[in-house]
Enzyme design. Structure first.
Site, PDB file in Angstrom:
ATOM      1  N   GLY A   1      -5.799  -3.477  -0.756  1.00 30.62           N
ATOM      2  CA  GLY A   1      -5.086  -3.694  -1.952  1.00 30.62           C
ATOM      3  C   GLY A   1      -4.897  -5.093  -2.128  1.00 30.62           C
TER       4      GLY A   1
ATOM      5  N   GLU B   1      -0.720 -11.187   3.826  1.00 29.24           N
ATOM      6  CA  GLU B   1      -0.490 -10.065   5.004  1.00 29.24           C
ATOM      7  C   GLU B   1      -0.714 -10.723   6.339  1.00 29.24           C
ATOM      8  OE1 GLU B   1      -2.935  -6.907   4.007  1.00 29.24           O
ATOM      9  OE2 GLU B   1      -1.585  -5.831   2.476  1.00 29.24           O
TER      10      GLU B   1
ATOM     11  N   GLY C   1       0.787  -1.227   0.011  1.00 34.10           N
ATOM     12  CA  GLY C   1       0.101  -0.098   0.056  1.00 34.10           C
ATOM     13  C   GLY C   1       0.683   1.242   0.052  1.00 34.10           C
ATOM     14  N   SER C   2       0.115   2.543  -0.032  1.00 36.40           N
ATOM     15  CA  SER C   2       1.167   3.555  -0.181  1.00 36.40           C
ATOM     16  C   SER C   2       1.886   3.904   1.156  1.00 36.40           C
ATOM     17  CB  SER C   2      -0.033   4.794  -0.703  1.00 36.40           C
ATOM     18  OG  SER C   2      -0.896   4.985   0.382  1.00 36.40           O
TER      19      SER C   2
ATOM     20  N   GLY D   1       0.395  -1.018   6.403  1.00 37.20           N
ATOM     21  CA  GLY D   1      -0.767  -0.306   6.624  1.00 37.20           C
ATOM     22  C   GLY D   1      -1.986  -1.025   7.089  1.00 37.20           C
ATOM     23  N   ALA D   2      -3.110  -0.121   6.877  1.00 44.18           N
ATOM     24  CA  ALA D   2      -4.357  -0.586   7.235  1.00 44.18           C
ATOM     25  C   ALA D   2      -5.346   0.347   6.340  1.00 44.18           C
ATOM     26  CB  ALA D   2      -4.742  -0.691   8.689  1.00 44.18           C
ATOM     27  N   ASP D   3      -6.792  -0.406   6.373  1.00 47.75           N
ATOM     28  CA  ASP D   3      -7.669   0.637   5.729  1.00 47.75           C
ATOM     29  C   ASP D   3      -8.416   1.008   7.049  1.00 47.75           C
ATOM     30  OD1 ASP D   3      -7.229  -0.114   2.921  1.00 47.75           O
ATOM     31  OD2 ASP D   3      -7.624  -1.986   3.728  1.00 47.75           O
TER      32      ASP D   3
ATOM     33  N   LYS E   1      -7.860  -4.955   6.669  1.00 43.34           N
ATOM     34  CA  LYS E   1      -7.013  -4.904   5.566  1.00 43.34           C
ATOM     35  C   LYS E   1      -7.296  -5.423   4.536  1.00 43.34           C
ATOM     36  CE  LYS E   1      -2.609  -5.772   7.027  1.00 43.34           C
ATOM     37  NZ  LYS E   1      -2.116  -4.521   6.277  1.00 43.34           N
TER      38      LYS E   1
HETATM   39  C1  ABF Z   1      -2.409  -2.811   3.022  1.00 47.72           C
HETATM   40  O1  ABF Z   1      -2.587  -1.538   2.108  1.00 47.72           O
HETATM   41  C2  ABF Z   1      -3.741  -3.094   3.110  1.00 47.72           C
HETATM   42  O2  ABF Z   1      -4.006  -4.301   3.961  1.00 47.72           O
HETATM   43  C3  ABF Z   1      -4.529  -1.909   3.060  1.00 47.72           C
HETATM   44  O3  ABF Z   1      -5.497  -2.281   2.111  1.00 47.72           O
HETATM   45  C4  ABF Z   1      -3.923  -0.973   2.487  1.00 47.72           C
HETATM   46  C5  ABF Z   1      -3.462   0.402   3.050  1.00 47.72           C
HETATM   47  O4  ABF Z   1      -3.229   0.985   1.797  1.00 47.72           O
HETATM   48  P1  ABF Z   1      -2.625   2.594   2.211  1.00 47.72           P
HETATM   49  O5  ABF Z   1      -1.601   2.738   3.067  1.00 47.72           O
HETATM   50  O6  ABF Z   1      -2.256   3.054   0.648  1.00 47.72           O
HETATM   51  O7  ABF Z   1      -3.852   3.320   2.773  1.00 47.72           O
HETATM   52  O8  ABF Z   1      -1.576  -2.447   4.124  1.00 47.72           O
END
Ligand code: ABF
Length: 222
Positions: free
Chosen positions: A101, A107, A33-34, A86-88, A98
């Site tokens: 992505g 994960e 993810g970003s 990261g996480a949603d 999560k």
């Molecule tokens: C991953 O990236 C995922 O589990 C979650 O879907 C996503 C979070 O992306 P971002 O950092 O771009 O918001 O960690």
């Protein structure tokens, strides 16, 4: 600070968190993810202080390799001291949603192996009740309709994520309108549906620390 700056700040805070513990033979678990990308880019600055990484997606593996960081197959690794991802959505108990992505299965496997899971996110991800973000569920393709019907019985509205095939060759159902008051029970209930590979609730194995980028600085929840 805009959202990108918050992500960079939290990535830098995660690097500061692990820096004193790095060892030359250490392998790190790295997410997708970003926000995880910001962390990978920061990690490249200290790449000579650890051995390499296990990645939760092909995309992250490529990014790590582009920085000259060796990427290992998890089956060749006996221990991951840290997993940074990261996480949603996250709640104050460090339960997470999560999988936005589509990398949720890998994960969850990396999180299961890691001693310490550090979740990095900007403050927009912190919620009182999980479920406003549609819950991703990875499903064996032939079970799509069956799993969909079972998810409706659990109170959700599953939507097939068109055009997406996971790194494992499966499909994703995004489940809307779940008001997840008991994340551990919901995670278990969805896992019980035949044809489900994984669901995006990380409650049985929550994060150990949540680093949140806020306009007032990075906050740490443990
Ligand atoms: C991953 O990236 C995922 O589990 C979650 O879907 C996503 C979070 O992306 P971002 O950092 O771009 O918001 O960690």
């Amino acid at each position: 600070m805009n959202q990108d700056e918050l992500k960079q700040a939290v990535a830098r805070a995660a690097l500061d968190h692990i820096l004193p513990h790095l060892e030359s033979d250490m392998i790190l678990g790295i997410g997708t993810g970003s926000t995880a990308n910001c962390f990978i880019d920061a990690l490249a600055e200290v790449k000579y202080r650890f051995d390499g990484a296990v990645a939760s997606s092909e995309a992250s593996a490529e990014r790590l390799k582009s920085h000259g960081i060796p990427v290992y197959d998890l089956n060749t690794v006996s221990e991951l001291r840290f997993y940074i991802d990261g996480a949603d959505e996250a709640n104050e108990h460090l339960h997470l949603i999560k999988g936005g992505g589509a990398a949720l299965t890998r994960e969850k496997i990396v999180a299961a192996v890691a001693k310490e899971f550090i979740c990095i996110a900007d403050e927009s991800k912190l919620v009182d009740v999980l479920g406003a973000f549609p819950l991703p569920v990875e499903v064996i393709p032939m079970a799509r309709s069956h799993v969909g019907r079972e998810l409706v019985k659990l109170g959700g509205d599953p939507v097939y994520r068109e055009g997406v095939v996971t790194d494992n060759g499966n499909i994703i159902l995004d489940v809307w309108n779940m008001n997840i008051l008991n994340p551990v029970e919901m995670e278990q209930a969805i896992n019980q549906i035949t044809g489900v590979v994984t669901n995006g609730l990380f409650a049985m194995r929550p994060a150990n620390a949540l680093l949140l980028g806020t306009v007032g600085g990075v906050k740490t929840l443990t």
